[in-house]
Design an enzyme around this catalytic site. Structure first.
Site, PDB file in Angstrom:
ATOM      1  N   ASN A  18      66.980  40.698  26.083  1.00 18.27           N
ATOM      2  CA  ASN A  18      67.939  40.472  27.178  1.00 18.27           C
ATOM      3  C   ASN A  18      67.263  39.582  28.211  1.00 18.27           C
ATOM      4  O   ASN A  18      66.373  40.030  28.929  1.00 18.27           O
ATOM      5  CB  ASN A  18      68.334  41.835  27.780  1.00 18.27           C
ATOM      6  N   LYS A  20      68.475  38.381  30.843  1.00 16.22           N
ATOM      7  CA  LYS A  20      69.023  38.601  32.198  1.00 16.22           C
ATOM      8  C   LYS A  20      69.329  37.251  32.854  1.00 16.22           C
ATOM      9  O   LYS A  20      69.711  36.314  32.153  1.00 16.22           O
ATOM     10  CB  LYS A  20      68.068  39.476  33.017  1.00 16.22           C
ATOM     11  N   HIS A 110      75.187  47.477  31.024  1.00 20.41           N
ATOM     12  CA  HIS A 110      73.763  47.477  31.370  1.00 20.41           C
ATOM     13  C   HIS A 110      73.612  48.138  32.736  1.00 20.41           C
ATOM     14  O   HIS A 110      74.482  47.994  33.607  1.00 20.41           O
ATOM     15  CB  HIS A 110      73.219  46.043  31.396  1.00 20.41           C
ATOM     16  N   GLU A 112      72.086  47.409  35.268  1.00 17.16           N
ATOM     17  CA  GLU A 112      72.206  46.499  36.411  1.00 17.16           C
ATOM     18  C   GLU A 112      73.673  46.187  36.710  1.00 17.16           C
ATOM     19  O   GLU A 112      74.042  45.964  37.863  1.00 17.16           O
ATOM     20  CB  GLU A 112      71.374  45.234  36.136  1.00 17.16           C
ATOM     21  N   GLU A 182      68.521  53.170  27.955  1.00 17.19           N
ATOM     22  CA  GLU A 182      67.598  52.510  28.873  1.00 17.19           C
ATOM     23  C   GLU A 182      67.481  53.335  30.161  1.00 17.19           C
ATOM     24  O   GLU A 182      68.340  53.226  31.045  1.00 17.19           O
ATOM     25  CB  GLU A 182      68.105  51.112  29.238  1.00 17.19           C
ATOM     26  N   GLY A 188      61.782  47.295  33.960  1.00 12.86           N
ATOM     27  CA  GLY A 188      61.080  46.329  34.800  1.00 12.86           C
ATOM     28  C   GLY A 188      60.002  46.940  35.677  1.00 12.86           C
ATOM     29  O   GLY A 188      59.499  46.307  36.605  1.00 12.86           O
ATOM     30  N   SER A 228      60.583  48.406  29.711  1.00 12.22           N
ATOM     31  CA  SER A 228      59.159  48.062  29.682  1.00 12.22           C
ATOM     32  C   SER A 228      58.550  48.057  28.276  1.00 12.22           C
ATOM     33  O   SER A 228      57.390  48.430  28.094  1.00 12.22           O
ATOM     34  CB  SER A 228      58.361  48.991  30.611  1.00 12.22           C
TER      35      SER A 228
HETATM   36  O1  LIG Z   1      66.720  46.173  31.036  1.00 13.59           O
HETATM   37  C1  LIG Z   1      66.037  45.965  30.061  1.00 13.59           C
HETATM   38  C2  LIG Z   1      66.600  45.339  28.866  1.00 13.59           C
HETATM   39  O2  LIG Z   1      67.996  45.306  28.923  1.00 13.59           O
HETATM   40  C3  LIG Z   1      64.582  46.301  30.050  1.00 13.59           C
HETATM   41  O3  LIG Z   1      63.916  45.420  30.876  1.00 13.59           O
HETATM   42  P1  LIG Z   1      62.299  45.380  30.869  1.00 13.59           P
HETATM   43  O4  LIG Z   1      61.883  45.249  29.419  1.00 13.59           O
HETATM   44  O5  LIG Z   1      61.937  44.176  31.681  1.00 13.59           O
HETATM   45  O6  LIG Z   1      61.831  46.673  31.451  1.00 13.59           O
END
Ligand SMILES: O=C(CO)COP(=O)(O)O
Length: 271
Positions: A18, A20, A110, A112, A182, A188, A228
């Site tokens: 992803n 983002k 997601h 976010e 997740e 992150g 992560s």
């Molecule tokens: O949100 C994520 C994937 O959709 C995970 O992000 P990270 O791998 O940067 O922690």
């Protein structure tokens, strides 16, 4: 173990990146080209371990042109879609457009999108219906925040998101569904959920899917872990029985690191 002793996976692992809101359409093409070259050099078997990337909307046409032109065995998808098909919805992107761009997948819900854009389970159920209407496979994201984890109600909370977002999905549709667990506190942050935490939730999700759609369908759904994930922790996570792949954020922006995640069976680690 994801694999039985004869090396056969229960379900084909899916390693998804992803991106983002990173990588413009020029950078995106460079990243995908590098990834494809790295995996081709390593003789990666795409039939054994599937690879998918989720670039920003504006990259998708370029990604389609590259994958078709060079015959790359990489799947791709969008990070979101509209619940509607067309009309006066300024700024929205229809599942129909994604389908025309060759998207195999679309992320739905997601964390976010849930947190920053206030997306509710009801809206996500409508987005999932839209994805299926246009033949694009939804990757439904679920997972709890730190407060819920600390309160110890993370399993029930995550399953409630799952049930709410899947309202209206038929057993036939669910056969192709992908779910990504997740935990928000691991996204992150460098704080990876332990393999046992990932297994606990992925197994609970599969049990819930069996209640909703029957054992046979639940046995086909791929449940991913995200948060992560790096080349040096992916193998342990994917060794868990109910974890069928990973959804990678930050580490998917580096072609070498992501290729090493894809090649988790070879225990390649970049330092
Ligand atoms: O949100 C994520 C994937 O959709 C995970 O992000 P990270 O791998 O940067 O922690």
């Amino acid at each position: 173990m994801t694999t039985s002793t004869n090396g056969v996976f229960d379900r084909k692992p899916l390693i998804a990146g992803n991106w983002k809101m990173n990588m413009d359409h020029v950078q995106g093409i460079t990243l995908l080209q590098k990834l494809a070259w790295t995996l081709a050099d390593a003789e990666h078997d795409f039939d054994r371990v599937e690879v998918a990337v989720f670039p920003p909307f504006t990259d998708l046409r370029g990604v389609q042109t590259l994958t078709m032109g060079d015959n790359l065995p990489v799947h791709y998808g969008a990070q979101d879609l509209s619940a509607h098909d067309s009309g006066a919805y300024t700024g929205e992107i229809s599942g129909q457009f994604l389908s025309r761009l060759g998207c195999s997948y679309v992320l739905v819900g997601h964390s976010e999108r849930r947190a920053i854009h206030g997306e509710t389970n009801e809206l996500l159920a409508a987005k999932i219906a839209a994805a299926y209407r246009h033949g694009v496979t939804p990757v439904l994201c679920v997972g709890e925040g730190l407060d819920i984890r600390q309160a110890g109600t993370h399993v029930e909370y995550t399953l409630e998101q799952l049930r709410g977002s899947l309202a209206g999905v038929t057993a036939e549709q669910a056969e192709t569904l992908v779910v990504a667990y997740e935990p928000v506190w691991a996204i992150g942050t460098g704080e990876v959920a332990g393999p046992k935490d990932a297994q606990e939730l992925c197994a609970a999700i599969r049990v819930e899917l069996a209640k909703l759609f029957g054992d046979e369908v639940a046995g086909k759904v791929r449940v991913l872990y995200g948060g992560s994930v790096k080349a040096n922790n992916v193998a342990q996570i994917l060794a868990e029985k109910d974890v069928d792949g990973v959804l990678v954020g930050g580490a998917s922006l580096d072609a070498g690191e992501f290729a090493n995640i894809v090649r988790f069976e070879h225990h390649l680690v970049t330092e």
